[in-house]
Design a protein around this motif. Structure first.
Motif, PDB file in Angstrom:
ATOM      1  N   PRO A 178       0.761  -1.294  -0.176  1.00  0.00           N
ATOM      2  CA  PRO A 178       0.248   0.184   0.141  1.00  0.00           C
ATOM      3  C   PRO A 178       0.932   1.198   0.048  1.00  0.00           C
ATOM      4  N   LYS A 179       0.328   2.389  -0.599  1.00  0.00           N
ATOM      5  CA  LYS A 179       1.072   3.530  -0.611  1.00  0.00           C
ATOM      6  C   LYS A 179       0.718   4.370   0.625  1.00  0.00           C
ATOM      7  N   PRO A 180       1.428   5.367   1.091  1.00  0.00           N
ATOM      8  CA  PRO A 180       2.741   5.458   0.942  1.00  0.00           C
ATOM      9  C   PRO A 180       3.615   4.467   1.314  1.00  0.00           C
ATOM     10  N   ALA A 181       4.540   3.815   0.549  1.00  0.00           N
ATOM     11  CA  ALA A 181       5.725   2.935   0.856  1.00  0.00           C
ATOM     12  C   ALA A 181       7.070   3.462   0.802  1.00  0.00           C
ATOM     13  N   THR A 182       7.683   2.996   2.004  1.00  0.00           N
ATOM     14  CA  THR A 182       8.939   3.709   1.942  1.00  0.00           C
ATOM     15  C   THR A 182       9.847   2.957   1.026  1.00  0.00           C
ATOM     16  N   LEU A 183      11.002   3.730   0.729  1.00  0.00           N
ATOM     17  CA  LEU A 183      11.953   3.098  -0.169  1.00  0.00           C
ATOM     18  C   LEU A 183      12.726   1.851   0.521  1.00  0.00           C
ATOM     19  N   THR A 184      12.803   1.727   1.575  1.00  0.00           N
ATOM     20  CA  THR A 184      13.386   0.313   2.261  1.00  0.00           C
ATOM     21  C   THR A 184      12.322  -0.904   2.123  1.00  0.00           C
ATOM     22  N   ALA A 185      10.974  -0.591   2.201  1.00  0.00           N
ATOM     23  CA  ALA A 185       9.740  -1.386   1.925  1.00  0.00           C
ATOM     24  C   ALA A 185       9.711  -1.728   0.417  1.00  0.00           C
ATOM     25  N   ILE A 186      10.091  -0.996  -0.377  1.00  0.00           N
ATOM     26  CA  ILE A 186      10.048  -1.228  -1.907  1.00  0.00           C
ATOM     27  C   ILE A 186      11.230  -1.988  -2.280  1.00  0.00           C
ATOM     28  N   LEU A 187      12.215  -1.932  -1.657  1.00  0.00           N
ATOM     29  CA  LEU A 187      13.589  -2.585  -2.065  1.00  0.00           C
ATOM     30  C   LEU A 187      13.431  -4.023  -1.391  1.00  0.00           C
ATOM     31  N   ARG A 188      12.869  -3.983  -0.269  1.00  0.00           N
ATOM     32  CA  ARG A 188      12.925  -5.350   0.463  1.00  0.00           C
ATOM     33  C   ARG A 188      11.733  -6.347  -0.364  1.00  0.00           C
ATOM     34  N   ALA A 189      10.662  -5.651  -0.924  1.00  0.00           N
ATOM     35  CA  ALA A 189       9.729  -6.247  -1.817  1.00  0.00           C
ATOM     36  C   ALA A 189      10.270  -6.611  -3.212  1.00  0.00           C
ATOM     37  N   LEU A 190      11.267  -6.154  -3.644  1.00  0.00           N
ATOM     38  CA  LEU A 190      11.832  -6.327  -4.872  1.00  0.00           C
ATOM     39  C   LEU A 190      13.086  -7.193  -4.506  1.00  0.00           C
ATOM     40  N   ALA A 191      13.248  -7.634  -3.313  1.00  0.00           N
ATOM     41  CA  ALA A 191      14.541  -8.421  -2.921  1.00  0.00           C
ATOM     42  C   ALA A 191      15.841  -7.625  -3.399  1.00  0.00           C
ATOM     43  N   LEU A 192      15.815  -6.459  -3.219  1.00  0.00           N
ATOM     44  CA  LEU A 192      16.934  -5.652  -3.584  1.00  0.00           C
ATOM     45  C   LEU A 192      17.751  -5.133  -2.492  1.00  0.00           C
ATOM     46  N   ALA A 193      17.003  -5.241  -1.250  1.00  0.00           N
ATOM     47  CA  ALA A 193      17.719  -5.032   0.131  1.00  0.00           C
ATOM     48  C   ALA A 193      18.035  -6.245   1.124  1.00  0.00           C
ATOM     49  N   PRO A 194      19.037  -6.110   1.535  1.00  0.00           N
ATOM     50  CA  PRO A 194      19.021  -7.123   2.744  1.00  0.00           C
ATOM     51  C   PRO A 194      18.040  -7.087   3.717  1.00  0.00           C
ATOM     52  N   ASP A 195      17.724  -8.237   4.264  1.00  0.00           N
ATOM     53  CA  ASP A 195      16.816  -8.239   5.543  1.00  0.00           C
ATOM     54  C   ASP A 195      17.420  -7.642   6.605  1.00  0.00           C
ATOM     55  N   GLU A 196      18.601  -7.582   6.746  1.00  0.00           N
ATOM     56  CA  GLU A 196      19.372  -6.833   7.868  1.00  0.00           C
ATOM     57  C   GLU A 196      19.169  -5.118   7.970  1.00  0.00           C
ATOM     58  N   VAL A 197      18.659  -4.696   6.915  1.00  0.00           N
ATOM     59  CA  VAL A 197      18.222  -3.056   7.081  1.00  0.00           C
ATOM     60  C   VAL A 197      17.520  -3.196   8.332  1.00  0.00           C
ATOM     61  N   ALA A 198      18.024  -2.076   9.102  1.00  0.00           N
ATOM     62  CA  ALA A 198      17.429  -1.784  10.505  1.00  0.00           C
ATOM     63  C   ALA A 198      15.840  -1.276  10.352  1.00  0.00           C
ATOM     64  N   ASP A 199      15.054  -1.856  11.132  1.00  0.00           N
ATOM     65  CA  ASP A 199      13.640  -1.400  10.943  1.00  0.00           C
ATOM     66  C   ASP A 199      13.454   0.181  11.322  1.00  0.00           C
ATOM     67  N   GLU A 200      14.517   0.631  12.077  1.00  0.00           N
ATOM     68  CA  GLU A 200      14.560   2.027  12.517  1.00  0.00           C
ATOM     69  C   GLU A 200      15.180   2.702  11.304  1.00  0.00           C
ATOM     70  N   ALA A 201      15.410   2.436  10.399  1.00  0.00           N
ATOM     71  CA  ALA A 201      16.094   3.131   9.195  1.00  0.00           C
ATOM     72  C   ALA A 201      15.070   4.326   8.715  1.00  0.00           C
ATOM     73  N   VAL A 202      15.524   5.144   8.360  1.00  0.00           N
ATOM     74  CA  VAL A 202      14.479   6.356   7.708  1.00  0.00           C
ATOM     75  C   VAL A 202      14.985   6.464   6.302  1.00  0.00           C
ATOM     76  N   ASP A 203      13.826   6.576   5.445  1.00  0.00           N
ATOM     77  CA  ASP A 203      14.350   6.744   4.035  1.00  0.00           C
ATOM     78  C   ASP A 203      14.609   8.190   3.640  1.00  0.00           C
ATOM     79  N   GLU A 204      14.755   8.596   2.367  1.00  0.00           N
ATOM     80  CA  GLU A 204      14.962   9.921   1.951  1.00  0.00           C
ATOM     81  C   GLU A 204      13.893  10.732   2.050  1.00  0.00           C
ATOM     82  N   ALA A 205      12.683  10.462   2.340  1.00  0.00           N
ATOM     83  CA  ALA A 205      11.487  11.373   2.409  1.00  0.00           C
ATOM     84  C   ALA A 205      11.373  11.647   4.037  1.00  0.00           C
ATOM     85  N   GLY A 206      12.251  10.688   4.883  1.00  0.00           N
ATOM     86  CA  GLY A 206      12.201  11.042   6.387  1.00  0.00           C
ATOM     87  C   GLY A 206      11.162  10.254   6.978  1.00  0.00           C
TER      88      GLY A 206
END
Length: 187
Positions: free
Chosen positions: A100-128
């Motif tokens: 669902p929108k709005p999706a964070t960049l981290t969520a998009i990268l994870r869904a596309l299998a382009l980001a490692p699962d180790e990305v911290a849940d507290e990470a903040v994307d470019e939009a803040g």
């Protein structure tokens, strides 16, 4: 890694394209189905991020042709009108994931299998925005209304009856757009 981003919101497309470019991921953009198919036929991408609503068209119509061009392509459907029915339909047609929108960049990268699962849940994307956000009740109501509208073929009177509300009340709700997701407050 090369992708295809399809959305009728040009600003959203540019923002997502720049965010991916900062991560070293190149992506072409298209505002409609015909442009998207032309780009994909010219150079089949590794992944595609599709919006469900493309003006008067549906991003669902792109899933099967893209899958036919490249069976191993990762296909992600994004929508501001999230519902179980559209998620099931997207997966049936061949989408790999649905967000669902709005999706964070981290969520998009994870869904596309382009980001490692180790990305911290507290990470903040470019939009803040933090990945663990709360969906406001107004947003959930909006999505429920959109699903009811879809079920009745866009008939406002039939939708109002289905939802058990007056037609004018429904029209007032439709005139308002829901707010963005919010992060929970620590107190």
């Amino acid at each position: 890694m090369k992708g295809l981003l399809v959305d009728d919101d040009a600003l959203y497309l540019r923002t997502l394209q720049r965010s991916l470019a900062r991560r070293g991921i190149e992506a072409d953009t298209a505002l409609d189905i015909d442009s998207a198919l032309a780009l994909a036929r010219a150079a089949p991408p590794d992944f595609a991020v599709l919006d469900l609503k493309l003006a008067q068209e549906s991003g669902l119509a792109l899933i099967e042709p893209l899958r036919a061009l490249r069976p191993d392509m990762r296909i992600l459907l994004l929508t501001g009108y999230a519902s179980v029915a559209t998620a099931v339909e997207a997966i049936k047609r061949g989408a790999d994931d649905y967000l669902p929108k709005p999706a964070t960049l981290t969520a998009i990268l994870r869904a596309l299998a382009l980001a490692p699962d180790e990305v911290a849940d507290e990470a903040v994307d470019e939009a803040g925005a933090a990945p663990d956000t709360m969906t406001p009740l107004s947003r959930l109501e909006w999505e429920h209304i959109q699903q009811a509208l879809n079920d009745t073929g866009g008939n406002v009177s039939a939708t109002a009856r289905l939802l058990g509300m007056h037609r004018r009340s429904l029209q007032r709700k439709l005139a308002k757009r829901p707010g963005p997701e919010r992060t929970p407050r620590d107190e």
